[in-house]
Design a protein around this motif. Structure first.
Motif, PDB file in Angstrom:
ATOM      1  N   LEU A  63     103.267 -13.947  32.063  1.00  0.00           N
ATOM      2  CA  LEU A  63     102.622 -13.679  30.774  1.00  0.00           C
ATOM      3  C   LEU A  63     101.676 -12.496  30.875  1.00  0.00           C
ATOM      4  O   LEU A  63     101.569 -11.685  29.943  1.00  0.00           O
ATOM      5  CB  LEU A  63     101.869 -14.917  30.299  1.00  0.00           C
ATOM      6  N   ALA A  64     100.973 -12.387  31.998  1.00  0.00           N
ATOM      7  CA  ALA A  64     100.094 -11.238  32.198  1.00  0.00           C
ATOM      8  C   ALA A  64     100.900  -9.949  32.208  1.00  0.00           C
ATOM      9  O   ALA A  64     100.498  -8.930  31.631  1.00  0.00           O
ATOM     10  CB  ALA A  64      99.316 -11.390  33.500  1.00  0.00           C
ATOM     11  N   LEU A  65     102.078  -9.980  32.827  1.00  0.00           N
ATOM     12  CA  LEU A  65     102.928  -8.790  32.887  1.00  0.00           C
ATOM     13  C   LEU A  65     103.465  -8.410  31.516  1.00  0.00           C
ATOM     14  O   LEU A  65     103.423  -7.237  31.123  1.00  0.00           O
ATOM     15  CB  LEU A  65     104.099  -9.043  33.846  1.00  0.00           C
ATOM     16  N   THR A  66     103.968  -9.397  30.757  1.00  0.00           N
ATOM     17  CA  THR A  66     104.495  -9.078  29.426  1.00  0.00           C
ATOM     18  C   THR A  66     103.387  -8.616  28.486  1.00  0.00           C
ATOM     19  O   THR A  66     103.603  -7.771  27.625  1.00  0.00           O
ATOM     20  CB  THR A  66     105.218 -10.286  28.810  1.00  0.00           C
ATOM     21  N   GLY A  67     102.185  -9.175  28.648  1.00  0.00           N
ATOM     22  CA  GLY A  67     101.061  -8.715  27.836  1.00  0.00           C
ATOM     23  C   GLY A  67     100.717  -7.276  28.133  1.00  0.00           C
ATOM     24  O   GLY A  67     100.427  -6.482  27.232  1.00  0.00           O
ATOM     25  N   TYR A  68     100.778  -6.893  29.398  1.00  0.00           N
ATOM     26  CA  TYR A  68     100.499  -5.505  29.784  1.00  0.00           C
ATOM     27  C   TYR A  68     101.568  -4.565  29.241  1.00  0.00           C
ATOM     28  O   TYR A  68     101.264  -3.486  28.730  1.00  0.00           O
ATOM     29  CB  TYR A  68     100.433  -5.388  31.300  1.00  0.00           C
ATOM     30  N   ILE A  69     102.833  -4.986  29.347  1.00  0.00           N
ATOM     31  CA  ILE A  69     103.928  -4.144  28.867  1.00  0.00           C
ATOM     32  C   ILE A  69     103.846  -3.951  27.360  1.00  0.00           C
ATOM     33  O   ILE A  69     104.057  -2.854  26.845  1.00  0.00           O
ATOM     34  CB  ILE A  69     105.286  -4.763  29.245  1.00  0.00           C
TER      35      ILE A  69
END
Length: 235
Positions: free
Chosen positions: A195-201
């Motif tokens: 979720l942290a990765l998709t939020g950053y993307i």
């Protein structure tokens, strides 16, 4: 002029397919987030109930397949409705330009003047636009529509389904690889990192990442708690 814009703003998307790409990105990010959270939450709920490994995997697989199909269908229906609305607005604007050219000229003049032009300059600009492509100008300024770049329901459905499957794969792999005793913790950890990765993307903003992490953690905690209560009640 376009070449100069590309030179001055090389990182800004000015291509005609900008809307379609953004729509596909939106569907992909939403699909991935839903795949991660929904499947992980279901897995934790089943883990909390004390179910067997086979039951956990079966439930996760069923949630993955049904979720991908649901996401694709939902995106297709939603974007199709949006596209139908856009086409109806385009047809209406084309008719108004043909039937009421003077009123449309006055409307375009007013819109251009709202950007800081004098009325005289805005009127001349509106006449020049009318000699080229008045429909495109009215669609963009009045309705915020790019007539050459309407949303594509098939693209949205495809990327939504694929990204859901990709997102769901992460908690599924976590529950498969981790030892049974640590399966719940592995799913939770992988979910929050994803979720942290998709939020950053999707936004590249700390606020978006934090929002996704908090929402995802809350969802996991609730479903695990319900699963635990259900397991205790059954036991």
């Amino acid at each position: 002029m376009k070449a100069m814009v590309d030179i001055l703003h090389p990182t800004e998307p000015h291509a005609a397919s900008h809307n379609s790409r953004l729509n596909s990105l939106r569907a992909a990010v939403l699909g991935a987030n839903d795949g991660i959270v929904s499947v992980a939450a279901l897995l934790l709920g089943v883990v909390g109930s004390g179910a067997s490994d086979q039951t956990i995997l079966t439930a996760g697989l069923a949630a993955t397949v049904s979720g991908a199909a649901s996401m694709a269908l939902g995106e297709y229906v939603s974007v199709s409705a949006q596209r139908d609305s856009e086409r109806a607005l385009i047809a209406k604007e084309r008719w108004e330009l043909a039937e009421f050219p003077e009123q449309e000229h006055a409307e375009l003049t007013e819109m251009l003047a709202g950007y800081g032009m004098s009325v005289e300059t805005a009127s001349r600009a509106a006449y020049e636009i009318a000699d080229n492509d008045p429909l495109d100008a009215h669609l963009r300024l009045e309705l915020g529509i790019d007539g050459d770049d309407l949303t594509n329901p098939w693209h949205a459905a495809f990327w939504s389904a694929v990204s859901f499957l990709a997102g769901a794969l992460l908690p599924m792999l976590a529950i498969l690889i981790a030892p049974s005793a640590a399966g719940g913790w592995a799913v939770a950890l992988v979910t929050l990192l994803a979720l942290a990765l998709t939020g950053y993307i999707s936004a590249r903003l700390a606020r978006a990442v934090i929002r996704l992490l908090i929402g995802g953690a809350a969802g996991l905690a609730v479903t695990y708690g319900i699963g635990t209560l259900f397991g205790v009640a059954v036991g």
